[in-house]
Motif scaffolding. Structure first.
Motif, short mmCIF file in Angstrom:
data_model
loop_
_atom_site.label_atom_id
_atom_site.label_comp_id
_atom_site.label_asym_id
_atom_site.label_seq_id
_atom_site.Cartn_x
_atom_site.Cartn_y
_atom_site.Cartn_z
N ALA A 67 0.80 -1.37 0.35
CA ALA A 67 0.23 -0.38 0.04
C ALA A 67 0.76 1.22 -0.18
CB ALA A 67 -0.82 -0.15 1.26
N TRP A 68 2.24 0.72 0.65
CA TRP A 68 2.93 2.55 0.76
C TRP A 68 3.81 2.23 -0.67
CZ3 TRP A 68 7.38 2.30 4.97
CH2 TRP A 68 8.17 3.99 5.04
N GLU A 69 3.86 1.46 -1.53
CA GLU A 69 4.09 1.84 -2.83
C GLU A 69 2.89 2.30 -3.54
OE1 GLU A 69 6.52 1.81 -5.62
OE2 GLU A 69 7.22 1.73 -3.77
N ALA A 70 1.63 1.34 -3.61
CA ALA A 70 0.70 1.91 -4.69
C ALA A 70 -0.24 3.43 -4.08
CB ALA A 70 -0.31 1.22 -4.96
N LEU A 71 -0.75 3.83 -3.58
CA LEU A 71 -0.94 4.65 -2.86
C LEU A 71 -0.71 5.53 -3.29
CD1 LEU A 71 -2.90 3.64 0.17
CD2 LEU A 71 -3.41 3.60 -1.82
N PRO A 72 0.61 5.88 -3.68
CA PRO A 72 1.23 7.39 -3.74
C PRO A 72 1.11 7.01 -4.82
CG PRO A 72 2.40 6.05 -2.28
CD PRO A 72 1.63 6.02 -2.29
N ARG A 73 1.18 6.65 -5.44
CA ARG A 73 1.31 5.86 -7.24
C ARG A 73 0.22 6.41 -7.51
NH1 ARG A 73 6.44 5.57 -8.97
NH2 ARG A 73 7.70 4.27 -7.90
N LEU A 74 -0.72 6.18 -7.39
CA LEU A 74 -1.99 6.20 -8.10
C LEU A 74 -2.79 6.94 -7.77
CD1 LEU A 74 -3.48 2.62 -6.82
CD2 LEU A 74 -2.89 3.40 -8.98
N GLY A 75 -2.05 8.25 -7.17
CA GLY A 75 -2.99 9.29 -6.57
C GLY A 75 -3.94 9.42 -5.31
N VAL A 76 -3.82 8.06 -4.43
CA VAL A 76 -4.91 8.09 -3.15
C VAL A 76 -4.15 9.33 -2.51
CG1 VAL A 76 -5.30 6.82 -1.91
CG2 VAL A 76 -5.53 6.23 -3.69
N LEU A 77 -2.43 9.01 -2.36
CA LEU A 77 -1.63 9.52 -1.32
C LEU A 77 -1.38 10.92 -1.95
CD1 LEU A 77 -0.63 7.36 1.48
CD2 LEU A 77 -3.06 8.77 2.17
N ASP A 78 -1.02 11.96 -1.12
CA ASP A 78 -0.33 13.53 -2.05
C ASP A 78 1.44 12.52 -1.86
OD1 ASP A 78 1.54 15.14 -2.66
OD2 ASP A 78 0.33 16.44 -1.85
N PRO A 79 2.04 12.24 -3.37
CA PRO A 79 3.58 11.49 -3.24
C PRO A 79 4.64 12.63 -2.34
CG PRO A 79 2.56 11.92 -5.68
CD PRO A 79 1.23 12.09 -4.99
N VAL A 80 4.46 13.88 -2.77
CA VAL A 80 5.13 14.39 -2.15
C VAL A 80 5.54 14.60 -0.27
CG1 VAL A 80 5.48 17.56 -1.89
CG2 VAL A 80 4.55 16.69 -4.10
N PHE A 81 4.08 14.55 -0.22
CA PHE A 81 4.39 14.04 1.50
C PHE A 81 4.83 12.93 1.97
CE2 PHE A 81 1.77 18.18 0.61
CZ PHE A 81 3.02 19.41 1.70
N VAL A 82 4.33 11.70 1.00
CA VAL A 82 4.14 10.90 1.40
C VAL A 82 5.05 9.62 0.06
CG1 VAL A 82 3.03 8.31 2.56
CG2 VAL A 82 1.90 10.28 2.74
N PRO A 83 5.85 9.06 0.17
CA PRO A 83 6.73 9.19 -1.37
C PRO A 83 6.50 7.52 -1.65
CG PRO A 83 8.23 11.02 -0.37
CD PRO A 83 7.04 10.53 0.52
N PRO A 84 6.65 7.40 -2.59
CA PRO A 84 6.33 5.24 -2.64
C PRO A 84 7.98 5.67 -2.10
CG PRO A 84 5.78 6.98 -5.09
CD PRO A 84 6.41 8.00 -4.16
N LEU A 85 7.65 4.03 -1.48
CA LEU A 85 7.97 2.83 -0.55
C LEU A 85 10.09 2.92 -1.46
CD1 LEU A 85 9.13 1.04 1.68
CD2 LEU A 85 8.19 -0.37 1.04
N SER A 86 9.57 2.47 -2.48
CA SER A 86 10.68 2.56 -3.32
C SER A 86 12.04 3.88 -3.11
CB SER A 86 10.64 1.94 -4.93
OG SER A 86 9.84 3.33 -5.88
N GLU A 87 11.05 5.26 -3.09
CA GLU A 87 11.73 6.55 -3.48
C GLU A 87 12.96 6.64 -1.86
OE1 GLU A 87 9.38 9.50 -4.30
OE2 GLU A 87 9.10 8.85 -6.54
N ASP A 88 11.76 6.19 -0.63
CA ASP A 88 12.58 6.14 0.09
C ASP A 88 13.66 5.20 0.71
OD1 ASP A 88 10.66 7.87 1.19
OD2 ASP A 88 8.92 6.32 1.58
N LEU A 89 13.52 4.00 0.32
CA LEU A 89 14.69 3.23 0.27
C LEU A 89 15.77 3.43 -0.89
CD1 LEU A 89 12.17 -0.16 0.16
CD2 LEU A 89 13.08 0.74 1.74
N VAL A 90 15.46 4.46 -1.89
CA VAL A 90 17.05 5.05 -2.37
C VAL A 90 17.16 5.67 -1.54
CG1 VAL A 90 17.57 6.30 -5.25
CG2 VAL A 90 16.04 4.44 -4.76
N ALA A 91 16.75 6.26 -1.06
CA ALA A 91 17.26 7.63 0.18
C ALA A 91 17.37 7.30 1.07
CB ALA A 91 15.95 8.73 0.28
N TRP A 92 17.27 6.37 1.25
CA TRP A 92 17.72 5.56 2.96
C TRP A 92 19.67 4.62 2.12
CZ3 TRP A 92 20.03 0.45 3.16
CH2 TRP A 92 20.21 0.09 4.99
N TYR A 93 19.02 4.45 0.90
CA TYR A 93 20.47 3.70 0.38
C TYR A 93 21.59 4.33 0.31
CZ TYR A 93 23.67 1.59 -2.56
OH TYR A 93 24.79 0.66 -3.24
#
Length: 298
Positions: A67-93
């Motif tokens: 859900a963390w990955e899909a909802l921001p990409r589907l526009g349900v959540l604002d990706p500016v404030f809740v980025p997809p999980l993949s982007e967060d993992l890239v930032a973590w790396y």
């Protein structure tokens, strides 16, 4: 009709154990009768059973991550404030590769372990003393009731005013927050020991020191470890508040700094690190608890 004369080696169903009586007829006709039927070997636990259990226990977490990955990409959540999980993992790396994450993680772990360790050293003996000696409990209980109902976070400004904004404040704040779960569970563990065990030990001639060492302390270990596990979680969570005040390193500082500079993926990377650290710390404490509680029956 005359009874048949039994020949040597003849076996009837009523002469067999229940398990052998239920066996197929051809097994009884083997040479030597049912005695030659091989015993059933105990079944081994298949790896598939363990894998199914692990998959069932992790289903909720996997759904959350999906859900963390899909909802921001589907526009349900604002990706500016809740980025997809993949982007967060890239930032973590990226934080890991640049060395910033290990720096902040090391600072937080050192402070948490220092406060946590001091809480164990101070709270367990005090809890045993309060739980075992009634006069000490009567003297300290009103003071304990006063402070146990005061939030540690509410006292953070007091710690800062008295001790400043250095490392002493952060370690002492973690110590204060960790001490209460350990102290209260230690007192409860001592007071809830089965009275029959105490009477039996005394009837066998055990003195106060032997009774405490051989009966009270072992019986209170499970409850004490419950408090230790709660304190382990507290040592990480409350430290984040302390690191948001006058700190230059630590996961709490990382989260606050990235939030104020609007580096949202980096902020979530810090949050993910805290969650993973809490889970690993809890698993470590569970392993230690099992090591010291092997005497218990399961």
């Amino acid at each position: 009709m005359a009874d048949q004369k039994l020949l040597p080696g003849d076996v009837h169903w009523y002469d067999l154990p229940d398990e052998a009586a239920d066996a197929p007829d051809d097994a009884a006709n083997l040479p030597g009768g049912a005695a030659d039927v091989p015993e059933e070997r105990p079944r081994r636990r298949l790896p598939g059973r363990w894998l199914r259990r692990a998959a069932t226990n992790s289903t909720a977490i996997l759904l959350l991550l999906a859900a963390w990955e899909a909802l921001p990409r589907l526009g349900v959540l604002d990706p500016v404030f809740v980025p997809p999980l993949s982007e967060d993992l890239v930032a973590w790396y990226d934080l890991l590769v640049t060395g910033r994450l290990p720096e902040h993680l090391g600072a937080s772990v050192a402070r948490s372990l220092a406060g946590f360790g001091l809480a164990i050293v101070l709270a367990i003996p005090l809890g045993l003393l309060i739980g075992w000696y009634r006069p000490v409990a009567d003297f300290l209980t009103p003071l304990l009731e006063l402070f146990r109902n005061t939030s540690a976070v509410a006292l953070l400004p007091v710690f800062t005013l008295i001790l400043g904004i250095g490392e002493t404040t952060k370690v002492t704040f973690a110590l204060y927050a960790c001490a209460w779960p350990i102290l209260l569970n230690t007192i409860s563990g001592v007071k809830t020991v089965e009275p029959l065990l105490i009477k039996s030990a005394r009837s066998m001639g055990l003195g106060p020191a032997g009774l405490f060492q051989k009966v009270i302390l072992p019986a209170a270990v499970p409850t004490i470890f419950t408090g230790v596990r709660l304190a382990g979680a507290h040592s990480i969570l409350v430290l984040l508040f302390a690191e948001m005040v006058g700190a230059k390193a630590g996961l709490g500082y990382l989260i606050l700094d990235t939030q104020s500079s609007f580096r949202i993926p980096d902020m979530y990377a810090g949050i993910i690190t805290i969650s993973a650290l809490g889970v690993l710390f809890n698993l470590l404490l569970v392993g230690v608890e099992r090591r010291f509680s092997t005497w218990r029956t399961t």
